[in-house]
Motif scaffolding. Sequence first.
Motif, PDB file in Angstrom:
ATOM      1  N   PRO A  78     -14.207  13.103  -3.656  1.00 43.85           N
ATOM      2  CA  PRO A  78     -15.442  13.613  -4.262  1.00 43.85           C
ATOM      3  C   PRO A  78     -16.623  12.652  -4.181  1.00 43.85           C
ATOM      4  CG  PRO A  78     -13.583  14.194  -5.642  1.00 43.85           C
ATOM      5  CD  PRO A  78     -13.046  13.296  -4.555  1.00 43.85           C
ATOM      6  N   ASP A  79     -16.354  11.342  -4.237  1.00 43.02           N
ATOM      7  CA  ASP A  79     -17.468  10.389  -4.184  1.00 43.02           C
ATOM      8  C   ASP A  79     -17.845   9.999  -2.760  1.00 43.02           C
ATOM      9  OD1 ASP A  79     -15.416   8.771  -3.417  1.00 43.02           O
ATOM     10  OD2 ASP A  79     -15.671   7.280  -5.006  1.00 43.02           O
ATOM     11  N   GLY A  80     -17.149  10.552  -1.780  1.00 41.44           N
ATOM     12  CA  GLY A  80     -17.484  10.308  -0.386  1.00 41.44           C
ATOM     13  C   GLY A  80     -17.010   8.979   0.173  1.00 41.44           C
ATOM     14  N   SER A  81     -16.309   8.183  -0.615  1.00 43.62           N
ATOM     15  CA  SER A  81     -15.858   6.869  -0.150  1.00 43.62           C
ATOM     16  C   SER A  81     -14.643   6.996   0.763  1.00 43.62           C
ATOM     17  CB  SER A  81     -15.504   5.975  -1.342  1.00 43.62           C
ATOM     18  OG  SER A  81     -14.433   6.528  -2.090  1.00 43.62           O
ATOM     19  N   SER A  82     -14.353   5.932   1.501  1.00 43.04           N
ATOM     20  CA  SER A  82     -13.200   5.919   2.402  1.00 43.04           C
ATOM     21  C   SER A  82     -11.903   5.891   1.597  1.00 43.04           C
ATOM     22  CB  SER A  82     -13.252   4.684   3.314  1.00 43.04           C
ATOM     23  OG  SER A  82     -14.382   4.706   4.149  1.00 43.04           O
ATOM     24  N   TRP A  83     -10.849   6.369   2.241  1.00 48.36           N
ATOM     25  CA  TRP A  83      -9.517   6.170   1.704  1.00 48.36           C
ATOM     26  C   TRP A  83      -9.087   4.770   2.154  1.00 48.36           C
ATOM     27  CZ3 TRP A  83      -7.663  10.445  -0.955  1.00 48.36           C
ATOM     28  CH2 TRP A  83      -8.203  11.690  -0.633  1.00 48.36           C
ATOM     29  N   ASN A  84      -8.856   3.867   1.233  1.00 44.63           N
ATOM     30  CA  ASN A  84      -8.501   2.493   1.584  1.00 44.63           C
ATOM     31  C   ASN A  84      -7.004   2.257   1.403  1.00 44.63           C
ATOM     32  OD1 ASN A  84     -11.142   1.571   2.218  1.00 44.63           O
ATOM     33  ND2 ASN A  84     -11.615   1.521   0.034  1.00 44.63           N
ATOM     34  N   VAL A  85      -6.369   1.801   2.474  1.00 45.76           N
ATOM     35  CA  VAL A  85      -4.925   1.582   2.464  1.00 45.76           C
ATOM     36  C   VAL A  85      -4.655   0.097   2.687  1.00 45.76           C
ATOM     37  CG1 VAL A  85      -2.743   2.152   3.588  1.00 45.76           C
ATOM     38  CG2 VAL A  85      -4.528   3.894   3.374  1.00 45.76           C
ATOM     39  N   ALA A  86      -3.913  -0.509   1.784  1.00 43.43           N
ATOM     40  CA  ALA A  86      -3.581  -1.926   1.918  1.00 43.43           C
ATOM     41  C   ALA A  86      -2.309  -2.087   2.730  1.00 43.43           C
ATOM     42  CB  ALA A  86      -3.409  -2.558   0.537  1.00 43.43           C
ATOM     43  N   VAL A  87      -2.339  -3.016   3.669  1.00 49.59           N
ATOM     44  CA  VAL A  87      -1.185  -3.308   4.514  1.00 49.59           C
ATOM     45  C   VAL A  87      -0.561  -4.617   4.036  1.00 49.59           C
ATOM     46  CG1 VAL A  87      -0.384  -3.739   6.864  1.00 49.59           C
ATOM     47  CG2 VAL A  87      -2.261  -2.133   6.459  1.00 49.59           C
ATOM     48  N   THR A  88       0.725  -4.602   3.822  1.00 52.06           N
ATOM     49  CA  THR A  88       1.429  -5.764   3.297  1.00 52.06           C
ATOM     50  C   THR A  88       1.553  -6.877   4.320  1.00 52.06           C
ATOM     51  OG1 THR A  88       2.716  -4.361   1.829  1.00 52.06           O
ATOM     52  CG2 THR A  88       3.608  -6.529   2.276  1.00 52.06           C
ATOM     53  N   ASP A  89       1.432  -8.095   3.871  1.00 53.95           N
ATOM     54  CA  ASP A  89       1.737  -9.269   4.676  1.00 53.95           C
ATOM     55  C   ASP A  89       3.238  -9.235   5.007  1.00 53.95           C
ATOM     56  OD1 ASP A  89       2.427 -11.796   5.594  1.00 53.95           O
ATOM     57  OD2 ASP A  89       1.406 -12.875   3.986  1.00 53.95           O
ATOM     58  N   PRO A  90       3.608  -9.193   6.288  1.00 54.73           N
ATOM     59  CA  PRO A  90       5.034  -9.092   6.640  1.00 54.73           C
ATOM     60  C   PRO A  90       5.895 -10.244   6.122  1.00 54.73           C
ATOM     61  CG  PRO A  90       3.667  -8.588   8.540  1.00 54.73           C
ATOM     62  CD  PRO A  90       2.752  -9.124   7.486  1.00 54.73           C
ATOM     63  N   ARG A  91       5.274 -11.377   5.841  1.00 59.19           N
ATOM     64  CA  ARG A  91       6.036 -12.527   5.356  1.00 59.19           C
ATOM     65  C   ARG A  91       5.606 -12.918   3.940  1.00 59.19           C
ATOM     66  NH1 ARG A  91       8.642 -10.776   8.637  1.00 59.19           N
ATOM     67  NH2 ARG A  91       9.452 -11.707  10.551  1.00 59.19           N
ATOM     68  N   ALA A  92       5.125 -11.937   3.197  1.00 55.41           N
ATOM     69  CA  ALA A  92       4.670 -12.205   1.831  1.00 55.41           C
ATOM     70  C   ALA A  92       5.832 -12.603   0.937  1.00 55.41           C
ATOM     71  CB  ALA A  92       3.976 -10.976   1.255  1.00 55.41           C
ATOM     72  N   GLU A  93       5.607 -13.589   0.087  1.00 55.31           N
ATOM     73  CA  GLU A  93       6.620 -13.989  -0.885  1.00 55.31           C
ATOM     74  C   GLU A  93       6.552 -13.132  -2.137  1.00 55.31           C
ATOM     75  OE1 GLU A  93       6.343 -18.129  -1.680  1.00 55.31           O
ATOM     76  OE2 GLU A  93       6.743 -18.733   0.395  1.00 55.31           O
ATOM     77  N   ASN A  94       5.381 -12.560  -2.388  1.00 50.19           N
ATOM     78  CA  ASN A  94       5.190 -11.713  -3.556  1.00 50.19           C
ATOM     79  C   ASN A  94       4.828 -10.308  -3.127  1.00 50.19           C
ATOM     80  OD1 ASN A  94       5.452 -13.929  -5.476  1.00 50.19           O
ATOM     81  ND2 ASN A  94       3.422 -14.576  -4.754  1.00 50.19           N
ATOM     82  N   ASP A  95       5.283  -9.335  -3.894  1.00 52.48           N
ATOM     83  CA  ASP A  95       5.062  -7.934  -3.540  1.00 52.48           C
ATOM     84  C   ASP A  95       3.592  -7.542  -3.562  1.00 52.48           C
ATOM     85  OD1 ASP A  95       7.736  -7.599  -3.200  1.00 52.48           O
ATOM     86  OD2 ASP A  95       8.087  -6.590  -5.111  1.00 52.48           O
ATOM     87  N   ASP A  96       2.755  -8.303  -4.278  1.00 53.61           N
ATOM     88  CA  ASP A  96       1.338  -7.927  -4.364  1.00 53.61           C
ATOM     89  C   ASP A  96       0.464  -8.772  -3.438  1.00 53.61           C
ATOM     90  OD1 ASP A  96       1.692 -10.254  -5.748  1.00 53.61           O
ATOM     91  OD2 ASP A  96       0.574  -9.638  -7.532  1.00 53.61           O
TER      92      ASP A  96
END
Length: 354
Positions: free
Chosen positions: A217-235
Amino acid sequence: MGYHALKKKAFLTTAAVTGITMLFPALCMAASEKDIQTYTDTDFAMDTVVSETLYTTGDDINSKLTSVLTDVETNLLSWTNEKSQIYKVNADSGKDTEISEELSGYLERLLKIAKDSDGVFDPTIGKLIRLWDIGGENQRIPGEDEIQEVLKDSGYQKISLDGNTIHMDEGCSLDLGAAGKGIGCDLILENLKNQKDVTAALMNLGGSSVMTYGSKPDGSSWNVAVTDPRAENDDDYLGVVALNGTEFLSTSGDYEKYFIEDGVRYHHIMDPSTGYPAKSGVTGVTVVCDTGLEADALSTACFVLGVEKGAQLLKTYGADGLFVDEDHHVYLTEGMKERFSLLADSYSVEDIIE
């Protein structure tokens, strides 16, 4: 055999998304037009958590959309369910088998990707996948003789299509898992096109396959975060990919399903030429294009091909891609440069050498 426990990354937003990729930020914002309602839901289909966000002036149909996924798995794609067309094709290997126009169309497109990728995408490696069973209860490193034995029954050239008739060499086994979620997303899109009340929607299948429909509704993009493949933390996130309007995103990575033995990571993305997990120097690939089937299949093919050859394949299909390598480099196709924002300080963006 002393395997490390299979690691499964799980992420939680207001829509309880699980998998490689999650919405960033959460998409439960208030609608800009008071007559548009926002409905979110979390369900389970195609052996994965499905997160749904729906913008509509009508009723909440999220459960109906999930049922589309359940139906395609049960009646079309499953290799274990006797009701499935794939099950019947596998049971009839060596014979001519009538299939639906729908499945014939999917197979024609997948066989083209197999040919264009020099066979690194191969829908006939079902026996190889089940031999390794990575992510399953019996995951193991098979013997070389076992691998060579099942490879004798694989090869996309062993399939021929004549209209709605398929012939597959005896012993060959179809497995469309590498494109199944993308096919599910394509069918969701066809359903949404018939829902006049729906102005926009997002479907996230286990994080690895994402479909956006229409505009928020606000016309903004759909933003999708891609995980760091070697991330130690889930976030910890590698970066954010912007999707605009109706688009499909698929991610393939060596961190989705794997086990480690003697310091070696054995992941689920197989190289059909060797019978072993692919070794291309790549740890993750994200692809954006205008169909789910192509996004899903191309991300798998590009993971096996590596950066340079993968980028050439994406160019053939007019798709955008992002490659992450073992040395913490991120490679972007020209189209992806306009979509991607890097968040992880430990990575650098490099040019693709053509």
